[in-house]
Write a protein that holds these residues in place. Structure first.
Motif, PDB file in Angstrom:
ATOM      1  N   ARG A 167       6.291   4.288   2.027  1.00 51.12           N
ATOM      2  CA  ARG A 167       5.900   5.562   2.348  1.00 51.12           C
ATOM      3  C   ARG A 167       6.474   6.338   1.249  1.00 51.12           C
ATOM      4  O   ARG A 167       7.281   6.811  -0.457  1.00 51.12           O
ATOM      5  CB  ARG A 167       7.368   5.787   3.100  1.00 51.12           C
ATOM      6  N   GLN A 168       5.239   7.819   0.682  1.00 51.40           N
ATOM      7  CA  GLN A 168       4.917   8.400  -0.196  1.00 51.40           C
ATOM      8  C   GLN A 168       5.558   9.598   0.558  1.00 51.40           C
ATOM      9  O   GLN A 168       4.956  10.612   1.202  1.00 51.40           O
ATOM     10  CB  GLN A 168       3.900   8.742  -0.877  1.00 51.40           C
ATOM     11  N   ARG A 180      -0.786   8.349  13.592  1.00 53.76           N
ATOM     12  CA  ARG A 180      -0.536   7.145  14.536  1.00 53.76           C
ATOM     13  C   ARG A 180      -2.062   6.763  15.481  1.00 53.76           C
ATOM     14  O   ARG A 180      -1.924   5.770  15.901  1.00 53.76           O
ATOM     15  CB  ARG A 180       0.179   6.227  14.044  1.00 53.76           C
ATOM     16  N   TYR A 181      -1.769   7.600  16.422  1.00 54.72           N
ATOM     17  CA  TYR A 181      -2.000   7.800  18.283  1.00 54.72           C
ATOM     18  C   TYR A 181      -3.383   8.368  17.910  1.00 54.72           C
ATOM     19  O   TYR A 181      -3.241   9.810  18.745  1.00 54.72           O
ATOM     20  CB  TYR A 181      -1.498   7.851  19.036  1.00 54.72           C
ATOM     21  N   PRO A 182      -4.636   8.669  17.628  1.00 54.28           N
ATOM     22  CA  PRO A 182      -5.988   9.371  16.865  1.00 54.28           C
ATOM     23  C   PRO A 182      -6.193   9.810  18.973  1.00 54.28           C
ATOM     24  O   PRO A 182      -6.387  11.288  18.670  1.00 54.28           O
ATOM     25  CB  PRO A 182      -6.910   8.894  16.702  1.00 54.28           C
ATOM     26  N   VAL A 193       1.053  -1.234  -0.219  1.00 52.41           N
ATOM     27  CA  VAL A 193      -0.075  -0.334   0.003  1.00 52.41           C
ATOM     28  C   VAL A 193       0.613   1.118   0.603  1.00 52.41           C
ATOM     29  O   VAL A 193       2.035   1.234   0.387  1.00 52.41           O
ATOM     30  CB  VAL A 193      -1.023  -0.202   1.303  1.00 52.41           C
ATOM     31  N   ARG A 194       0.134   2.234  -0.524  1.00 50.36           N
ATOM     32  CA  ARG A 194       1.547   3.641  -0.576  1.00 50.36           C
ATOM     33  C   ARG A 194       0.978   4.286   0.379  1.00 50.36           C
ATOM     34  O   ARG A 194      -1.177   4.550   1.125  1.00 50.36           O
ATOM     35  CB  ARG A 194       0.926   4.051  -1.834  1.00 50.36           C
ATOM     36  N   ASN A 236      -0.452  11.965   5.382  1.00 49.99           N
ATOM     37  CA  ASN A 236      -1.053  12.321   6.641  1.00 49.99           C
ATOM     38  C   ASN A 236      -1.978  11.005   6.378  1.00 49.99           C
ATOM     39  O   ASN A 236      -3.361  10.557   7.436  1.00 49.99           O
ATOM     40  CB  ASN A 236      -2.485  12.943   5.670  1.00 49.99           C
ATOM     41  N   ASP A 237      -1.410   9.421   6.708  1.00 51.59           N
ATOM     42  CA  ASP A 237      -1.206   8.623   7.116  1.00 51.59           C
ATOM     43  C   ASP A 237      -2.558   7.939   6.414  1.00 51.59           C
ATOM     44  O   ASP A 237      -2.776   6.598   6.621  1.00 51.59           O
ATOM     45  CB  ASP A 237      -1.689   8.635   8.824  1.00 51.59           C
ATOM     46  N   ALA A 238      -3.113   8.673   5.507  1.00 49.72           N
ATOM     47  CA  ALA A 238      -4.556   8.112   4.529  1.00 49.72           C
ATOM     48  C   ALA A 238      -3.295   6.371   3.241  1.00 49.72           C
ATOM     49  O   ALA A 238      -2.239   6.750   3.373  1.00 49.72           O
ATOM     50  CB  ALA A 238      -4.337   8.714   3.388  1.00 49.72           C
TER      51      ALA A 238
END
Length: 753
Positions: free
Chosen positions: A210-211, A477-479, A120-121, A125-127
């Motif tokens: 990682r983008q 990653r830690y909302p 996955v890319r 923004n963690d998307a």
């Protein structure tokens, strides 16, 4: 025998490399090795590889004395590999947890020449966005292996080296290696597929691609993107050498080549506008040169039209078409934004009107010339005169007197400004004028969103601590600990930075990942800690006297951090019980985090003679200097106080909960600056039994200091001023020979050791 050799080249990836290595070495598989190749990286990537190699026998570090580029660096790792399979993983990507179990199972079950894995890319923004795996293989590919001619659609998977494991002996027999230059994956990945007799596909996401927001070649403009042509020429020349055996693959490879060329051309962040016509002409030339005799499967629709324009060499039409498509997309985006706009509530209208008038004044001031002598300073959202900006301000007054420094403070914090220091009050016309016209802007947090980065101005981000908890983009990653954060807005603010001041290599690595932008890192030590190094025994005596502390009293400073995910939480702490253990000579200073509105919520200690709330004290450095012991949890105070080489206790009663909810960069209970207590009873026992400054605690403190405090030599602020205000070449900090030269605070009357 080692099953998999991971080859991890490293160049300018210090902010990401630890995550990459941890994701490999933390997999539940034993028969692997990792070969890290430092491609003469100018950052600390090489040191990170060496560090990991020293503590894990599965890891080897190779240090190159000159930069050779990604392809040759991979070849160097390949030459040292001993595994049956080789997996080339880039230093800024990372593996999905547990994926290696399935990879190993598939390798052992099918013994392919090549095993393709999914990815996955992962964006800033963690998307995440998925790969083409589902489109290429709408039905699960299963465990059967195949040749490329049997499933030529496999070519439509991304042509990178990191999404495939390759049998090492197969590479040796075929003589397949990486070529130098950009786009090196092209001339490796496609020949690997063409030559393989057994190709396998594991439709399990194994790689997080990682983008990167900055630093990647896909976001770097320049002529080197023309190197993509050389890489594709290598592919077709190799097909010519292999002859009829691969002729049936030419149409599919040709389509991929044109697709790739157009992808590079269409990316506005790669090819400069003035270079696009010549790049297009090169595509047209290669279309004519390598077109298969029987044609190729050109795409339909708009993409097919692009291919036909390439074949005809019609650049003007191609460019006009591209402009039209972009205009259409902008119009659609604008229409969607207009639908989302809503009018503000009436009660906010007056305030917005006032703000609008001041912002208009600010915009008017922006049209006036930059004041080449003005530097604006601020700290902690205008809470007053303090921290790294204050230390830089004082050094600048001494070393660059031609620079006029002005502080921004809130109206209720004006009293913190020392006599003789110029200031403006936040929100006033003078405030907007200073922000608009200053040549230099220095802050330990970000200035407000409305502040514009003017040409010729210099923004200095000093930060306000070495990070234990995750920061910036890593908080995505830690909302739980990042409620309400606007990460896109954060990056717009980060883009204003010209310099980022770093206390140590660890901080530099974390800031690079958490705040990706084009600033220059000044790894020079922390300016605010200069005072801890240069303070004299006489100054310590004076500070203790000012705070009512006697020369023989043992002073403990308790400074817990803020917990964003638990508003109002206080760690269990009973001052009276601690004082009972400390004895009659013990004194306790308690300092809350600055988020707790210190002046308004001061606690009322039961024993005012021996317990004092110092949350409102303007300079925490004073408190460090007078304290004999620091008790903290996850606060950056431990890194500053360690400069003094005095005992530190990590009191971490909620460590596991904090680590999981808030996220941390390293385990302060495993790599502490001294003794560790996980309950208040443990904390009392440490003081009761002398564990606070035991041999083990001192050893831990020395390791901690060597890692985090080596640059704090008393000259950090000077180094910042010489680089930022005087334009002198950057100089690294020196080992802090003066660190820890003061006696314990309670013995300050005896003079320096």
């Amino acid at each position: 025998m080692t099953l998999i050799s991971f080859v991890v080249p490293a160049y300018r990836v210090q902010g990401y490399l630890r995550e990459c290595l941890d994701s490999i070495l933390g997999q539940p598989v034993a028969d692997i090795e990792v070969i890290g190749v430092d491609d003469c990286s100018p950052d600390d990537s090489g040191e990170i590889l060496t560090e990991y190699a020293a503590r894990d026998p599965r890891m080897r570090a190779v240090r190159l004395t000159e930069n050779v580029g990604l392809g040759p660096a991979r070849n160097i790792g390949l030459d040292r590999a001993a595994g049956e399979y080789v997996w080339f993983v880039d230093g800024d990507d990372w593996l999905a947890p547990g994926c290696l179990t399935e990879v190993v199972g598939r390798l052992r079950a099918t013994r392919p020449d090549v095993l393709l894995v999914d990815h996955v890319r992962t964006h800033w923004n963690d998307a995440t966005s998925r790969s083409a795996m589902v489109e290429v293989f709408p039905e699960p590919p299963g465990e059967e292996t195949f040749r490329l001619r049997d499933r030529p659609e496999t070519l439509r998977l991304l042509h990178t080296a990191w999404n495939r494991l390759v049998r090492r002996q197969f590479l040796i027999e075929e003589g397949l290696r990486f070529a130098p230059g950009w786009y090196e994956d092209v001339s490796f990945s496609y020949p690997v597929l063409m030559a393989a007799e057994r190709i396998g596909v594991l439709d399990r996401v194994c790689v997080n691609y990682r983008q990167r927001r900055t630093g990647a070649i896909t976001r770097t403009r320049g002529e080197r993107h023309f190197e993509v042509f050389d890489q594709w020429h290598r592919v077709f020349r190799l097909m010519d050498a292999w002859g009829p055996a691969v002729d049936d693959l030419r149409p599919a490879l040709f389509e991929r080549m044109i697709w790739h060329y157009l992808s590079v051309l269409g990316n506005g962040e790669r090819i400069d506008p003035e270079l696009r016509p010549s790049f297009f002409a090169r595509i047209t030339a290669d279309h004519a040169r390598w077109l298969p005799p029987g044609g190729y499967p050109a795409p339909a629709g708009a993409e097919g039209l692009k291919h036909r324009l390439v074949a005809a060499g019609r650049w003007r039409t191609f460019s006009a078409l591209r402009t039209a498509y972009r205009a259409r997309d902008v119009a659609r985006c604008t229409a969607r934004s207009a639908k989302r706009r809503v009018a503000p509530p009436a009660r906010r209208a007056a305030r917005l009107a006032r703000d609008a008038l001041l912002r208009e004044y600010y915009r008017a001031e922006l049209r006036r010339p930059v004041d080449e002598t003005l530097a604006v300073y601020a700290a902690y959202w205008y809470r007053g005169y303090s921290d790294n900006p204050a230390a830089i301000f004082e050094a600048a007054r001494r070393l660059a007197p031609q620079v006029r420094g002005v502080w921004i403070v809130r109206r209720d914090r004006v009293h913190t400004v020392p006599e003789g220091v110029a200031y403006v009050v936040a929100g006033t016309p003078a405030y907007y004028r200073a922000l608009a016209r200053a040549r230099w802007l220095v802050n330990n947090v970000n200035f407000p969103d409305f502040v514009r980065k003017r040409p010729g101005t210099v923004h200095v981000q000093t930060h306000h601590g070495t990070p234990v908890k995750v920061m910036g983009l890593d908080q995505q990653r830690y909302p739980v600990g990042a409620v309400g954060m606007d990460f896109a807005g954060l990056l717009r603010r980060v883009d204003r930075w010209d310099y980022s001041v770093s206390a140590n290599s660890f901080s530099s690595q974390m800031w690079e990942r958490a705040y990706p932008a084009a600033y220059t890192t000044l790894e020079v030590g922390y300016p605010r800690n200069d005072r801890l190094v240069t303070a004299t025994a006489g100054e310590v005596r004076r500070l203790r006297a000012d705070l009512g502390l006697g020369p023989g009293e043992r002073v403990v400073l308790y400074a817990p951090t803020h917990r964003e995910h638990l508003p109002g939480y206080r760690p269990p702490f009973d001052p009276e019980r601690l004082l009972d253990v400390l004895g009659p000579a013990g004194r306790l200073l308690i300092r809350s985090h600055y988020f707790h509105d210190r002046d308004q919520r001061a606690r009322r200690p039961a024993d005012r003679d021996r317990v004092r709330d110092v949350s409102g004290h303007p300079r925490v450095e004073d408190l460090y200097l007078v304290a004999d012991v620091l008790v903290t949890d996850y606060s950056s105070a431990m890194f500053d106080y360690a400069v003094l080489d005095r005992p530190i206790v990590v009191y971490a009663p909620d460590w596991e909960a904090y680590r999981l909810a808030r996220g941390v960069y390293f385990d302060v209970t495993a790599e502490p600056p001294g003794a560790v207590a996980t309950s208040f009873a443990d904390l009392l026992d440490l003081f009761r039994a002398g564990g606070v400054d035991s041999a083990a605690a001192r050893t831990a403190r020395q390791r901690f200091r060597a890692r985090f405090c080596a640059l704090d030599d008393g000259h950090a602020a000077e180094r910042v001023v010489r680089r930022v205000f005087l334009g002198e070449p950057a100089t690294a900090g020196r080992p802090a020979r003066g660190v820890g030269s003061l006696a314990p605070a309670s013995q300050a009357g005896g003079g320096p050791r």
